[in-house]
Write an enzyme that holds these catalytic residues in place. Structure first.
Site, PDB file in Angstrom:
ATOM      1  N   CYS A   2       0.861  -1.171   0.000  1.00  0.00           N
ATOM      2  CA  CYS A   2       0.000   0.000   0.000  1.00  0.00           C
ATOM      3  C   CYS A   2       0.904   1.230   0.000  1.00  0.00           C
ATOM      4  O   CYS A   2       2.118   1.120   0.050  1.00  0.00           O
ATOM      5  CB  CYS A   2      -0.875  -0.003   1.243  1.00  0.00           C
ATOM      6  SG  CYS A   2      -1.673  -1.595   1.527  1.00  0.00           S
ATOM      7  N   ARG A  27       1.397   1.390  -6.046  1.00  0.00           N
ATOM      8  CA  ARG A  27       1.662   0.418  -4.981  1.00  0.00           C
ATOM      9  C   ARG A  27       0.390  -0.314  -4.549  1.00  0.00           C
ATOM     10  O   ARG A  27       0.455  -1.309  -3.835  1.00  0.00           O
ATOM     11  CB  ARG A  27       2.258   1.134  -3.773  1.00  0.00           C
ATOM     12  CG  ARG A  27       3.610   1.759  -4.055  1.00  0.00           C
ATOM     13  CD  ARG A  27       4.197   2.311  -2.800  1.00  0.00           C
ATOM     14  NE  ARG A  27       4.482   1.252  -1.857  1.00  0.00           N
ATOM     15  CZ  ARG A  27       5.676   0.731  -1.642  1.00  0.00           C
ATOM     16  NH1 ARG A  27       6.703   1.173  -2.322  1.00  0.00           N
ATOM     17  NH2 ARG A  27       5.852  -0.224  -0.761  1.00  0.00           N
ATOM     18  N   TRP A  79      -3.943  -1.897  -1.006  1.00  0.00           N
ATOM     19  CA  TRP A  79      -4.044  -3.143  -1.771  1.00  0.00           C
ATOM     20  C   TRP A  79      -4.507  -4.170  -0.755  1.00  0.00           C
ATOM     21  O   TRP A  79      -3.767  -4.523   0.160  1.00  0.00           O
ATOM     22  CB  TRP A  79      -2.681  -3.508  -2.361  1.00  0.00           C
ATOM     23  CG  TRP A  79      -2.706  -4.669  -3.312  1.00  0.00           C
ATOM     24  CD1 TRP A  79      -2.890  -4.610  -4.657  1.00  0.00           C
ATOM     25  CD2 TRP A  79      -2.499  -6.051  -2.988  1.00  0.00           C
ATOM     26  NE1 TRP A  79      -2.829  -5.880  -5.190  1.00  0.00           N
ATOM     27  CE2 TRP A  79      -2.586  -6.785  -4.192  1.00  0.00           C
ATOM     28  CE3 TRP A  79      -2.250  -6.746  -1.807  1.00  0.00           C
ATOM     29  CZ2 TRP A  79      -2.441  -8.158  -4.253  1.00  0.00           C
ATOM     30  CZ3 TRP A  79      -2.101  -8.128  -1.856  1.00  0.00           C
ATOM     31  CH2 TRP A  79      -2.200  -8.814  -3.086  1.00  0.00           C
ATOM     32  N   ASN A 105       1.090   0.220   6.584  1.00  0.00           N
ATOM     33  CA  ASN A 105       1.523  -0.773   5.593  1.00  0.00           C
ATOM     34  C   ASN A 105       2.118  -1.923   6.370  1.00  0.00           C
ATOM     35  O   ASN A 105       2.873  -1.704   7.325  1.00  0.00           O
ATOM     36  CB  ASN A 105       2.630  -0.217   4.695  1.00  0.00           C
ATOM     37  CG  ASN A 105       2.092   0.743   3.660  1.00  0.00           C
ATOM     38  OD1 ASN A 105       0.892   0.965   3.578  1.00  0.00           O
ATOM     39  ND2 ASN A 105       2.990   1.316   2.888  1.00  0.00           N
ATOM     40  N   GLY A 106       1.864  -3.141   5.932  1.00  0.00           N
ATOM     41  CA  GLY A 106       2.455  -4.303   6.602  1.00  0.00           C
ATOM     42  C   GLY A 106       1.357  -5.216   7.118  1.00  0.00           C
ATOM     43  O   GLY A 106       0.184  -5.084   6.752  1.00  0.00           O
ATOM     44  N   GLU A 487       9.874 -14.337 -19.248  1.00  0.00           N
ATOM     45  CA  GLU A 487       9.637 -12.933 -18.920  1.00  0.00           C
ATOM     46  C   GLU A 487       8.665 -12.297 -19.918  1.00  0.00           C
ATOM     47  O   GLU A 487       7.776 -11.535 -19.538  1.00  0.00           O
ATOM     48  CB  GLU A 487      10.985 -12.194 -18.883  1.00  0.00           C
ATOM     49  CG  GLU A 487      10.929 -10.703 -18.672  1.00  0.00           C
ATOM     50  CD  GLU A 487      10.209 -10.283 -17.395  1.00  0.00           C
ATOM     51  OE1 GLU A 487       9.948 -11.120 -16.527  1.00  0.00           O
ATOM     52  OE2 GLU A 487       9.868  -9.088 -17.300  1.00  0.00           O
ATOM     53  N   LYS A 491       5.071 -10.633 -18.956  1.00  0.00           N
ATOM     54  CA  LYS A 491       4.666  -9.249 -19.288  1.00  0.00           C
ATOM     55  C   LYS A 491       3.288  -9.248 -19.933  1.00  0.00           C
ATOM     56  O   LYS A 491       2.426  -8.455 -19.581  1.00  0.00           O
ATOM     57  CB  LYS A 491       5.655  -8.605 -20.271  1.00  0.00           C
ATOM     58  CG  LYS A 491       6.971  -8.107 -19.766  1.00  0.00           C
ATOM     59  CD  LYS A 491       6.940  -7.030 -18.743  1.00  0.00           C
ATOM     60  CE  LYS A 491       6.680  -7.553 -17.389  1.00  0.00           C
ATOM     61  NZ  LYS A 491       7.723  -7.823 -16.471  1.00  0.00           N
ATOM     62  N   GLU A 494       0.436 -10.178 -17.446  1.00  0.00           N
ATOM     63  CA  GLU A 494       0.206  -9.160 -16.410  1.00  0.00           C
ATOM     64  C   GLU A 494      -0.652  -8.004 -16.893  1.00  0.00           C
ATOM     65  O   GLU A 494      -1.512  -7.533 -16.170  1.00  0.00           O
ATOM     66  CB  GLU A 494       1.550  -8.543 -15.974  1.00  0.00           C
ATOM     67  CG  GLU A 494       2.327  -9.331 -14.984  1.00  0.00           C
ATOM     68  CD  GLU A 494       3.535  -8.557 -14.495  1.00  0.00           C
ATOM     69  OE1 GLU A 494       4.416  -8.253 -15.321  1.00  0.00           O
ATOM     70  OE2 GLU A 494       3.598  -8.239 -13.298  1.00  0.00           O
ATOM     71  N   HIS A 510       6.797 -32.158 -24.999  1.00  0.00           N
ATOM     72  CA  HIS A 510       6.545 -33.016 -23.839  1.00  0.00           C
ATOM     73  C   HIS A 510       5.180 -32.724 -23.226  1.00  0.00           C
ATOM     74  O   HIS A 510       4.947 -33.050 -22.074  1.00  0.00           O
ATOM     75  CB  HIS A 510       7.664 -32.857 -22.808  1.00  0.00           C
ATOM     76  CG  HIS A 510       8.983 -33.332 -23.324  1.00  0.00           C
ATOM     77  ND1 HIS A 510       9.317 -34.665 -23.399  1.00  0.00           N
ATOM     78  CD2 HIS A 510      10.039 -32.645 -23.841  1.00  0.00           C
ATOM     79  CE1 HIS A 510      10.524 -34.782 -23.924  1.00  0.00           C
ATOM     80  NE2 HIS A 510      10.989 -33.575 -24.205  1.00  0.00           N
ATOM     81  N   LYS A 609       2.798  -3.024  -7.001  1.00  0.00           N
ATOM     82  CA  LYS A 609       4.195  -2.959  -7.421  1.00  0.00           C
ATOM     83  C   LYS A 609       5.122  -3.780  -6.541  1.00  0.00           C
ATOM     84  O   LYS A 609       5.959  -4.516  -7.028  1.00  0.00           O
ATOM     85  CB  LYS A 609       4.638  -1.501  -7.466  1.00  0.00           C
ATOM     86  CG  LYS A 609       6.059  -1.300  -7.964  1.00  0.00           C
ATOM     87  CD  LYS A 609       6.193  -1.699  -9.410  1.00  0.00           C
ATOM     88  CE  LYS A 609       7.611  -1.543  -9.933  1.00  0.00           C
ATOM     89  NZ  LYS A 609       7.785  -2.258 -11.203  1.00  0.00           N
TER      90      LYS A 609
HETATM   91  O1  M6R Z   1      10.576  -5.792  -6.364  1.00  0.00           O
HETATM   92  P1  M6R Z   1      10.903  -7.177  -6.787  1.00  0.00           P
HETATM   93  O2  M6R Z   1      11.857  -7.222  -7.923  1.00  0.00           O
HETATM   94  O3  M6R Z   1      11.371  -8.052  -5.666  1.00  0.00           O
HETATM   95  O4  M6R Z   1       9.535  -7.783  -7.296  1.00  0.00           O
HETATM   96  C1  M6R Z   1       9.428  -9.120  -7.677  1.00  0.00           C
HETATM   97  C2  M6R Z   1       8.139  -9.368  -8.409  1.00  0.00           C
HETATM   98  O5  M6R Z   1       7.046  -9.112  -7.556  1.00  0.00           O
HETATM   99  C3  M6R Z   1       7.998  -8.498  -9.656  1.00  0.00           C
HETATM  100  O6  M6R Z   1       9.077  -8.676 -10.518  1.00  0.00           O
HETATM  101  C4  M6R Z   1       6.686  -8.832 -10.400  1.00  0.00           C
HETATM  102  O7  M6R Z   1       6.764 -10.116 -10.937  1.00  0.00           O
HETATM  103  C5  M6R Z   1       6.415  -7.780 -11.458  1.00  0.00           C
HETATM  104  N1  M6R Z   1       5.029  -7.433 -11.461  1.00  0.00           N
HETATM  105  C6  M6R Z   1       6.786  -8.231 -12.816  1.00  0.00           C
HETATM  106  O8  M6R Z   1       6.437  -7.349 -13.822  1.00  0.00           O
END
Ligand code: M6R
Length: 614
Positions: A2, A27, A79, A105-106, A487, A491, A494, A510, A609
């Site tokens: 958050c 965030r 969040w 936060n936490g 990756e 992307k 997401e 496989h 984030k």
């Molecule tokens: O801040 P971090 O690199 O530790 O975050 C890790 C993942 O949460 C982050 O890479 C996530 O997969 C992203 N949304 C990818 O785009």
């Protein structure tokens, strides 16, 4: 996950809090709220949805005297973890008296016990959150007008992680801030203080900041910051300078932060590598690692721990450490690592890779590795982040703030830094100077290679338009292009919500090949890198199942023109650096598909984030 903002100073607080909160919306963005002092009490407004909705309500529901007159306040964007994103569950929460408000936060791990105890004492709760319990606890300890000692006592009582800002109607000119495992930054302006969970909300106001340590509590007024431990003992914390300016946290004319960050990559990679290459000696200089050549030579194994995109960067890094440094290298999903019983020795170097430096599982993996006596280091982007602090040594990316939830420039900078680390480690072990010089040159050429992929933006957008309506897609690659395929698929899923799966090309037959049909395309990375010849066969297998193939190829390679429905061209690069241009091309592909589908690119559904919960 958050965002927190607090303000004390001469300016009208509500507008400043709302605009600063908007900079933290990446965030978390399911509900938001604000509290300011109001005529001897507190005014609190909370709203499900985006910060914009909250801002509209502040403007329409709060009288001008309150909007213009409040000179302090706290605000939060959420969040959801404990309880759905409703108005009641949004922060700030108030204590039993309604005179103390808190944003958090936490996670408070013993909140259920505390709630039971407080209920037995007559407290009633309006939400399902752990954060409200914490606020009531502060209220319970608040006696004789001493809010600082109340917060200290609540911190000692509460278990778990917290970053908090507390406002009390009795002291409308001050905030109490505290941190344990969840970041809080205090920005020191001219006669004003802005606090936030993230520097992105502060940078527009000042570049002088104090990063709180774990278990610090601070009393903040417009002109003073007094830091204490949770035991209420005064401590001094240095004032640091923020590295980036306010433009770094703006879209700068781009439609989305993600696109801006994709386009920033030539500069971001330049900044990551600047001053770190020693071409004469064919090595890299990474002072933050604080490791003498003898210590590096003695490392027996690299273990990279990370999540999501950062883990994919680690998977590329594994090849680099094995190839250049002759060093066995493993990559572990951080949550798996922490809950297994990993076998570690003092000759293992555990490298935590995290853009935010706050990912809960990666942080826990660091603590586990520390406990087991391994050497630990961090590879983070956010300066002063928890992982950067707890590892105590490592390398910062210097990629600049990454606001888009989908990570882009962090990935390519992580790979660039891993390449420099592997080079340095190699030179302390068996890598020749000549080979080192070659690699330095390849790294130095990366910003230009990144810029040349960006020139393909229009061409990639046209190809993306043909695939915007698909429901499923496979990404395949071999060698270092296998993690790049993972990756690329991440992307796309997401930000466009298309079901995208990354596979090693050899793994296709496989099982996943059963899914192939004319409406399921395959994006095949067929660059001039090891495994290319085998990829020709894999592409033929896909064509035989009538799947349209999008081939990503090096430079002018024409071999795939007849086999592929579409071809994305990236500049030809040495194999070790080739993952970077390919990753950028796949970011652009994902971006354009999502844009054409009308998705909320910077704030994809269900995501935040930094993932500070398990
Ligand atoms: O801040 P971090 O690199 O530790 O975050 C890790 C993942 O949460 C982050 O890479 C996530 O997969 C992203 N949304 C990818 O785009």
């Amino acid at each position: 996950m958050c965002g927190i903002v607090g303000y004390v100073g001469p300016r009208p607080a509500p507008e400043l809090l709302i605009s600063s909160l908007q900079r933290l919306e990446y965030r978390g963005y399911d509900s938001a709220g604000i509290a300011v002092p109001d005529g001897g009490g507190l005014a609190v407004l909370k709203s499900p949805g985006k910060v914009r909705t909250l801002g509209d309500r502040v403007r329409s529901e709060w009288a001008p005297a309150l909007r213009e007159g409040a000179r302090a306040g706290i605000a939060h964007t959420r969040w959801a973890t404990h309880g759905p994103p409703t108005q009641a569950n949004a922060h700030p929460h108030c204590d039993q008296s309604g005179r103390i408000a808190l944003v958090h936060n936490g996670i408070i791990e013993n909140y259920a016990d505390i709630r039971r105890q407080l209920e037995a004492q007559g407290h009633t709760f309006a939400s399902q959150t752990d954060s409200e319990v914490l606020c009531h606890l502060v209220g319970e300890y608040y006696r004789d007008g001493d809010l600082l000692q109340a917060v200290c006592a609540a911190m000692r009582h509460a278990e778990g992680t917290l970053g908090i800002a507390v406002l009390c109607a009795d002291r409308p000119d001050q905030l109490i801030i505290a941190r344990r495992g969840s970041p809080i930054v205090i920005g020191i302006g001219d006669d004003e203080t802005v606090v936030a969970s993230d520097a992105a909300a502060i940078v527009a106001h000042t570049n002088r900041v104090i990063y709180l340590n774990d278990d610090d509590v601070a009393v903040v007024t417009a002109g003073s910051v007094e830091v204490r431990t949770a035991q209420n003992v005064p401590v001094s914390r240095e004032v640091a300078k923020l590295e980036w300016d306010s433009e770094a946290a703006e879209k700068g004319g781009f439609a989305h932060f993600m696109l801006k960050e994709i386009f920033e990559q030539p500069d971001a990679i330049r900044n990551s590598t600047r001053g770190r290459l020693d071409e004469g000696a064919g090595t890299a200089k990474l002072g933050g690692l604080a490791m003498a050549p003898r210590e590096i030579a003695e490392i027996g194994r690299m273990v990279m721990v990370a999540c999501g995109t950062s883990m994919h960067a680690g998977l590329v890094g594994r090849f680099l450490f094995e190839d250049l440094a002759d060093l066995p290298a493993d990559v572990e999903q951080a949550a798996e690592f922490r809950y297994r019983n990993p076998i570690l020795s003092p000759r293992d170097l555990v490298l935590a890779i995290s853009q935010s430096g706050e990912t809960a599982d990666t942080l826990a993996a660091v603590r586990e590795a520390k406990q087991k006596g391994a050497v630990i280091a961090g590879l983070c982007n956010v300066v002063g982040s928890t992982i950067a602090r707890e590892t105590g040594r490592g390398v910062y990316l210097h990629a600049g703030p990454e606001i888009g939830v989908a990570s882009t420039k962090a990935f390519t900078c992580q790979v660039s830094v891993l390449l420099m680390m592997a080079l340095k480690f190699g030179r302390c072990r068996r890598l020749s100077r000549d080979r080192g010089v070659e690699i330095c040159r390849a790294i130095a050429a990366l910003p230009d290679a990144a810029a040349r992929v960006l020139e393909q933006n229009d061409a990639i957008a046209k190809i993306a338009a043909k695939y915007a309506a698909i429901r499923d897609i496979f990404y395949i690659g071999r060698g270092t292009m296998y993690p790049v395929a993972l990756e690329g698929a991440l992307k796309l899923k997401e930000i466009s919500y298309i079901h995208a799966e990354g596979y090693h090309a050899a793994e296709l037959k496989h099982g996943p090949i059963a899914m192939l049909e004319p409406v399921v395309p395959v994006l095949a990375i067929a660059t001039d890198t090891p495994g290319r010849e085998k990829m020709v066969g894999n592409i033929q297998e896909c064509r035989a199942r009538h799947s349209p193939v999008i081939a990503v190829v090096s430079g002018d390679d024409r071999q795939f023109d007849d086999m592929a429905a579409d071809v994305i061209r990236v500049p030809a690069c040495p194999a070790l650096t080739a993952p970077i241009p390919v990753a950028i091309a796949l970011q652009l592909f994902a971006y354009h598909v999502a844009r054409l589908k009308g998705c909320e690119i910077d704030q994809p559904r269900n995501l935040a984030k930094s993932v500070t919960v398990e």
